[in-house]
Design a protein around this motif. Structure first.
Motif, mmCIF file in Angstrom:
data_model
loop_
_atom_site.group_PDB
_atom_site.id
_atom_site.type_symbol
_atom_site.label_atom_id
_atom_site.label_comp_id
_atom_site.label_asym_id
_atom_site.label_seq_id
_atom_site.Cartn_x
_atom_site.Cartn_y
_atom_site.Cartn_z
ATOM 1 N N ARG A 6 -2.640 -16.104 16.447
ATOM 2 C CA ARG A 6 -2.122 -17.289 15.307
ATOM 3 C C ARG A 6 -0.446 -16.940 15.147
ATOM 4 O O ARG A 6 -0.153 -16.057 15.097
ATOM 5 N N ALA A 7 0.150 -18.369 15.379
ATOM 6 C CA ALA A 7 1.451 -18.359 14.956
ATOM 7 C C ALA A 7 1.635 -18.180 13.621
ATOM 8 O O ALA A 7 1.437 -18.942 12.647
ATOM 9 N N ARG A 8 2.487 -17.031 13.195
ATOM 10 C CA ARG A 8 2.758 -16.893 11.785
ATOM 11 C C ARG A 8 4.328 -17.058 11.636
ATOM 12 O O ARG A 8 4.751 -17.429 10.565
ATOM 13 N N LYS A 9 5.130 -16.470 12.312
ATOM 14 C CA LYS A 9 6.784 -16.734 12.227
ATOM 15 C C LYS A 9 7.183 -17.893 12.223
ATOM 16 O O LYS A 9 6.590 -18.971 13.409
ATOM 17 N N PRO A 10 8.123 -18.522 11.651
ATOM 18 C CA PRO A 10 8.761 -19.920 11.851
ATOM 19 C C PRO A 10 9.032 -20.269 13.207
ATOM 20 O O PRO A 10 8.753 -21.185 13.838
ATOM 21 N N GLU A 11 9.532 -19.231 14.032
ATOM 22 C CA GLU A 11 10.158 -19.538 15.365
ATOM 23 C C GLU A 11 8.899 -19.635 16.291
ATOM 24 O O GLU A 11 8.760 -20.218 17.026
ATOM 25 N N GLN A 12 7.735 -19.035 15.771
ATOM 26 C CA GLN A 12 6.451 -18.948 16.787
ATOM 27 C C GLN A 12 5.955 -20.331 16.317
ATOM 28 O O GLN A 12 5.335 -20.852 17.507
ATOM 29 N N LYS A 13 5.682 -20.863 15.253
ATOM 30 C CA LYS A 13 5.247 -22.079 15.045
ATOM 31 C C LYS A 13 6.045 -23.291 15.525
ATOM 32 O O LYS A 13 5.507 -24.152 16.187
#
Length: 236
Positions: A6-13
């Motif tokens: 799951r993408a959790r950090k803003p940059e990952q999202k």
């Protein structure tokens, strides 16, 4: 089965959202919108279908986001072209403007496949915020690019730049649909030469229509701006 973190950090999202958009764009270059579903996008992006819905609640929302980016890029490209054209001779400016408008909306351009379905499909199943933001982006582009367009052709009246861009948009919708008839209609045209007068070739028809509007406005504006008793009487 797709297993993903799951993408959790803003940059990952942001990266995950970009991957989804990229996958949808790739599919749109391969097939029409009505042949693409969220499951197709998820497979192409290498993620679960449910993940896509975390970023885009509907298929329409996803593809309207693509359309929004394409419109923004088109406005920016036209701004650059019009800025270069402004100040040249009237004849050269007219020809360069028409050339720029034609080259930026060729039949194979991604935006051409989206424009005909914006009003009838993509805007029908989205939320208020996205709808508002999309229209505000379009208005900003229309006003900025329309003003630059008027600087290229001084005989245009104030506000005609925005009107021209709106009419151009409507022409794209009509001509793009008429230039892509159903297979059975293509067969009818092939076997009945007399009916081919109804065939539309997008690039040629689009360019001719834009030229007709500009030339018509030039004559109309010249007549309205010309000094004379009739004009003085209208202004009194």
């Amino acid at each position: 089965m797709v297993i993903e973190k799951r993408a959790r950090k803003p940059e990952q999202k942001r990266e995950r959202r970009t991957e989804i958009l990229s996958a949808a764009i790739t599919l749109l270059r391969e097939r029409p919108y009505n042949k693409i579903n969220i499951a197709d996008v998820a497979r192409r992006a290498g993620m679960a279908k449910g993940t896509v819905f975390l970023y885009f609640r509907t298929r329409e929302e996803l593809f309207l986001s693509i359309a929004s980016c394409e419109f923004d890029q088109w406005f920016q490209a036209m701004d650059r072209s019009f800025a270069e054209i402004a100040g040249t001779s009237e004849k050269a400016a007219r020809d360069r403007v028409l050339n720029a408008l034609s080259n930026m909306l060729k039949p194979d351009a991604l935006l051409i496949s989206l424009i005909p379905i914006v009003h009838t499909v993509l805007e029908q199943n989205i939320g208020y915020v996205q709808a508002r933001d999309f229209k505000q982006m379009l208005l900003k582009g229309l006003q900025r690019t329309g003003a630059l367009f008027e600087q290229c052709l001084p005989y245009l009246h104030r506000g005609q730049g925005v009107t021209f861009l709106l009419w151009m948009y409507a022409l794209v919708i009509g001509f793009s649909q008429m230039a892509a008839p159903a297979p059975v209609i293509k067969k009818v045209f092939q076997k009945n030469p007399a009916l081919r007068v109804m065939q539309i070739k997008f690039s040629a028809s689009y360019a001719d229509a834009l030229a007709a509007i500009l030339d018509g406005w030039k004559a109309q504006n010249a007549a309205q701006d010309a000094p004379g008793p009739s004009r003085r009487k209208e202004k009194s």
